[in-house]
Design an enzyme around this catalytic site. Structure first.
Site, PDB file in Angstrom:
ATOM      1  N   HIS A  58       5.535  -6.460  -1.135  1.00  0.00           N
ATOM      2  CA  HIS A  58       4.904  -5.840  -2.297  1.00  0.00           C
ATOM      3  C   HIS A  58       4.788  -6.861  -3.427  1.00  0.00           C
ATOM      4  O   HIS A  58       5.735  -7.599  -3.702  1.00  0.00           O
ATOM      5  CB  HIS A  58       5.718  -4.641  -2.795  1.00  0.00           C
ATOM      6  CG  HIS A  58       5.661  -3.445  -1.898  1.00  0.00           C
ATOM      7  ND1 HIS A  58       6.384  -3.346  -0.734  1.00  0.00           N
ATOM      8  CD2 HIS A  58       4.950  -2.280  -2.001  1.00  0.00           C
ATOM      9  CE1 HIS A  58       6.136  -2.172  -0.155  1.00  0.00           C
ATOM     10  NE2 HIS A  58       5.262  -1.520  -0.899  1.00  0.00           N
ATOM     11  N   GLN A  84      -3.433   5.375  -5.994  1.00  0.00           N
ATOM     12  CA  GLN A  84      -3.452   6.034  -4.684  1.00  0.00           C
ATOM     13  C   GLN A  84      -4.401   7.237  -4.714  1.00  0.00           C
ATOM     14  O   GLN A  84      -4.371   8.037  -5.640  1.00  0.00           O
ATOM     15  CB  GLN A  84      -2.041   6.496  -4.335  1.00  0.00           C
ATOM     16  CG  GLN A  84      -1.762   6.656  -2.870  1.00  0.00           C
ATOM     17  CD  GLN A  84      -0.279   6.898  -2.619  1.00  0.00           C
ATOM     18  OE1 GLN A  84       0.299   7.845  -3.147  1.00  0.00           O
ATOM     19  NE2 GLN A  84       0.344   6.042  -1.832  1.00  0.00           N
ATOM     20  N   ARG A 110      -8.217   1.086  -0.465  1.00  0.00           N
ATOM     21  CA  ARG A 110      -7.668   2.373  -0.034  1.00  0.00           C
ATOM     22  C   ARG A 110      -8.634   3.095   0.910  1.00  0.00           C
ATOM     23  O   ARG A 110      -8.220   3.721   1.880  1.00  0.00           O
ATOM     24  CB  ARG A 110      -7.383   3.248  -1.258  1.00  0.00           C
ATOM     25  CG  ARG A 110      -6.276   2.746  -2.161  1.00  0.00           C
ATOM     26  CD  ARG A 110      -4.918   3.060  -1.609  1.00  0.00           C
ATOM     27  NE  ARG A 110      -3.847   2.616  -2.487  1.00  0.00           N
ATOM     28  CZ  ARG A 110      -2.554   2.723  -2.194  1.00  0.00           C
ATOM     29  NH1 ARG A 110      -2.201   3.255  -1.050  1.00  0.00           N
ATOM     30  NH2 ARG A 110      -1.635   2.293  -3.025  1.00  0.00           N
ATOM     31  N   LYS A 149       3.623  -4.542   6.420  1.00  0.00           N
ATOM     32  CA  LYS A 149       2.930  -3.848   5.336  1.00  0.00           C
ATOM     33  C   LYS A 149       2.693  -4.825   4.182  1.00  0.00           C
ATOM     34  O   LYS A 149       3.635  -5.460   3.696  1.00  0.00           O
ATOM     35  CB  LYS A 149       3.747  -2.659   4.841  1.00  0.00           C
ATOM     36  CG  LYS A 149       3.084  -1.892   3.694  1.00  0.00           C
ATOM     37  CD  LYS A 149       3.965  -0.740   3.225  1.00  0.00           C
ATOM     38  CE  LYS A 149       3.330   0.003   2.062  1.00  0.00           C
ATOM     39  NZ  LYS A 149       4.224   1.078   1.552  1.00  0.00           N
TER      40      LYS A 149
END
Length: 209
Positions: A104, A196, A171, A131
């Protein structure tokens, strides 16, 4: 589209976690449990055994991830900068949990070259999935993140997320281009990351694409 819908759950108590899993059980393919948020923690093995869907344990605490692995939670999300003990590594090996190693960056999106280097480093640490979630500050950052999904050696290994309002394109497109999972709340009030989109918003966009 093969990307799986992950519903983030940030429940502060064990009872609320059970309630939300029951309520949303049919609404997602799998669930991401934010263990750091839980002020009252119960037996995670009960959760995993009762709810027959994959659960992702998310935490910055090695102890909480160890508890989740011991409980048999399907996926253990390990931050890239978390120091692991030999005991923890052996536990993951013996329990056969799936390991997600996550990077991240809440400030910026590194170059493609830097991200490839990070991904290869995380793969070398015995990761099943990688990720990558970075802050998108311009459209070029969207291009960088989506381009990772076009690299053959990383096929079916990456979860790509963009952070921030400018990450809308990532996204929407990442699940279509091969991101293994996508994270989306059912209501924007329960978003677990900046920018998001809800599952309904994504589905509406996918109809256009």
């Amino acid at each position: 589209m093969n990307s799986k819908h992950v519903l983030p759950i940030k429940a502060e108590t064990f009872g609320l976690l059970v309630k939300q899993l029951r309520l949303f059980y049919e609404k997602a393919d799998m669930f991401e449990i934010w263990l750091d948020v839980m002020k009252v923690k119960g037996d995670l093995a009960v959760i995993q055994n009762h709810f027959n869907k994959p659960l992702i344990a998310k935490s910055n605490s090695l102890d909480l991830l160890r508890r989740a692995a011991t409980a048999g939670m399907r996926y253990i999300d390990i931050p890239h900068d978390l120091d692991e003990t030999l005991e923890f590594k052996n536990l993951l090996k013996n329990k056969k949990n799936k390991v997600i190693r996550s990077y991240h960056n809440y400030e910026s999106t590194p170059s493609v070259e830097e991200l490839i280097k990070i991904i290869k480093e995380l793969i070398s640490k015995k990761a099943d999935l990688i990720k990558i979630a970075t802050k998108v500050t311009n459209n070029s950052d969207n291009d960088i993140l989506l381009s990772l999904l076009e690299i053959p050696e990383f096929k079916d290994r990456l979860i790509i997320c963009g952070i921030g309002d400018l990450a809308r394109r990532v996204r929407i497109e990442a699940p279509l281009k091969g991101s293994v999972f996508f994270f989306a709340p059912l209501d924007s009030r329960y978003a677990s990351a900046e920018g998001q989109l809800t599952k309904a918003e994504l589905e509406k966009e996918w109809e256009i694409h």
